[in-house]
Scaffold this motif. Structure first.
Motif, short mmCIF file in Angstrom:
data_model
loop_
_atom_site.label_atom_id
_atom_site.label_comp_id
_atom_site.label_asym_id
_atom_site.label_seq_id
_atom_site.Cartn_x
_atom_site.Cartn_y
_atom_site.Cartn_z
N VAL A 147 19.54 -23.13 -38.87
CA VAL A 147 19.95 -22.73 -40.22
C VAL A 147 21.31 -23.35 -40.52
O VAL A 147 22.22 -23.29 -39.69
CB VAL A 147 20.04 -21.20 -40.33
N GLN A 148 21.42 -23.90 -41.70
CA GLN A 148 22.68 -24.52 -42.08
C GLN A 148 22.91 -24.37 -43.58
O GLN A 148 21.98 -24.56 -44.39
CB GLN A 148 22.69 -26.00 -41.71
N LEU A 149 24.14 -23.99 -43.94
CA LEU A 149 24.58 -23.98 -45.33
C LEU A 149 25.85 -24.82 -45.37
O LEU A 149 26.82 -24.51 -44.66
CB LEU A 149 24.87 -22.56 -45.81
N VAL A 150 25.85 -25.86 -46.18
CA VAL A 150 26.98 -26.77 -46.23
C VAL A 150 27.51 -26.85 -47.65
O VAL A 150 26.82 -27.33 -48.56
CB VAL A 150 26.58 -28.18 -45.74
N GLU A 151 28.74 -26.36 -47.83
CA GLU A 151 29.38 -26.40 -49.14
C GLU A 151 30.11 -27.72 -49.33
O GLU A 151 30.59 -28.33 -48.36
CB GLU A 151 30.39 -25.26 -49.30
N SER A 152 30.20 -28.14 -50.57
CA SER A 152 30.95 -29.33 -50.92
C SER A 152 31.44 -29.19 -52.36
O SER A 152 30.99 -28.31 -53.09
CB SER A 152 30.08 -30.59 -50.78
N PHE A 178 15.71 -22.87 -43.29
CA PHE A 178 15.05 -21.63 -43.68
C PHE A 178 14.41 -21.85 -45.05
O PHE A 178 14.66 -22.86 -45.70
CB PHE A 178 16.02 -20.46 -43.71
N THR A 179 13.58 -20.90 -45.46
CA THR A 179 12.87 -21.03 -46.74
C THR A 179 13.80 -20.60 -47.86
O THR A 179 13.86 -19.43 -48.23
CB THR A 179 11.58 -20.20 -46.72
N PHE A 180 14.50 -21.56 -48.39
CA PHE A 180 15.55 -21.32 -49.39
C PHE A 180 15.05 -20.50 -50.57
O PHE A 180 15.74 -19.59 -51.04
CB PHE A 180 16.08 -22.67 -49.85
N SER A 181 13.87 -20.78 -51.03
CA SER A 181 13.36 -20.15 -52.25
C SER A 181 13.06 -18.66 -52.08
O SER A 181 12.78 -17.97 -53.06
CB SER A 181 12.10 -20.87 -52.73
N ARG A 182 13.12 -18.16 -50.88
CA ARG A 182 12.90 -16.74 -50.64
C ARG A 182 14.20 -15.94 -50.58
O ARG A 182 14.16 -14.71 -50.47
CB ARG A 182 12.13 -16.54 -49.33
N TYR A 183 15.31 -16.61 -50.64
CA TYR A 183 16.60 -15.97 -50.44
C TYR A 183 17.43 -15.90 -51.72
O TYR A 183 17.50 -16.89 -52.48
CB TYR A 183 17.41 -16.72 -49.38
#
Length: 115
Positions: free
Chosen positions: A1-6, A26-31
């Motif tokens: 799992v990775q979330l990368v801000e820019s 992860f399944t982004f559209s479910r969150y």
């Protein structure tokens, strides 16, 4: 799992920035997705939240009318458009994914509003 801000950086008062948070693993559209910020010496504050489909949005009173949140589920990305920036918006901005008690956080990006 990775979330990368820019998209963070230094901007003058009254300026604009657009933050992006790219998700993977992860399944982004479910969150549901949220942006938080933490200024030096202050607690973390939720800035904006968007539900998984984008059908509902909430914005903190402190930024209402200046910030907007959006998402592109095809690109697994959530955005924070920040306009009319003020020095008090200076903070580290982080994105968070949430679903049924599961939370994933990005590492944050610095936004500095100064002349």
């Amino acid at each position: 799992v990775q979330l990368v801000e820019s998209g963070g950086g230094l901007v003058q008062p009254g300026g604009s920035l657009r933050l992006s948070c790219a998700a993977s693993g992860f399944t982004f559209s479910r969150y549901d997705m949220s942006w938080f910020r933490q200024a030096p010496g202050k607690g973390r504050e939720v800035v904006a939240t968007i539900t998984n489909t984008g059908g509902s949005i909430s914005i903190a009173d402190s930024v209402k009318g200046r910030f907007t949140i959006s998402r592109d589920n095809a690109k697994n990305t959530v955005y924070l458009q920040m306009n009319s920036l003020k020095p008090e918006d200076t903070a580290v901005y982080s994105c968070r994914a949430s679903r049924m008690g599961d939370y994933y956080w990005g590492q944050g990006t610095q936004v500095t509003v100064s002349s």
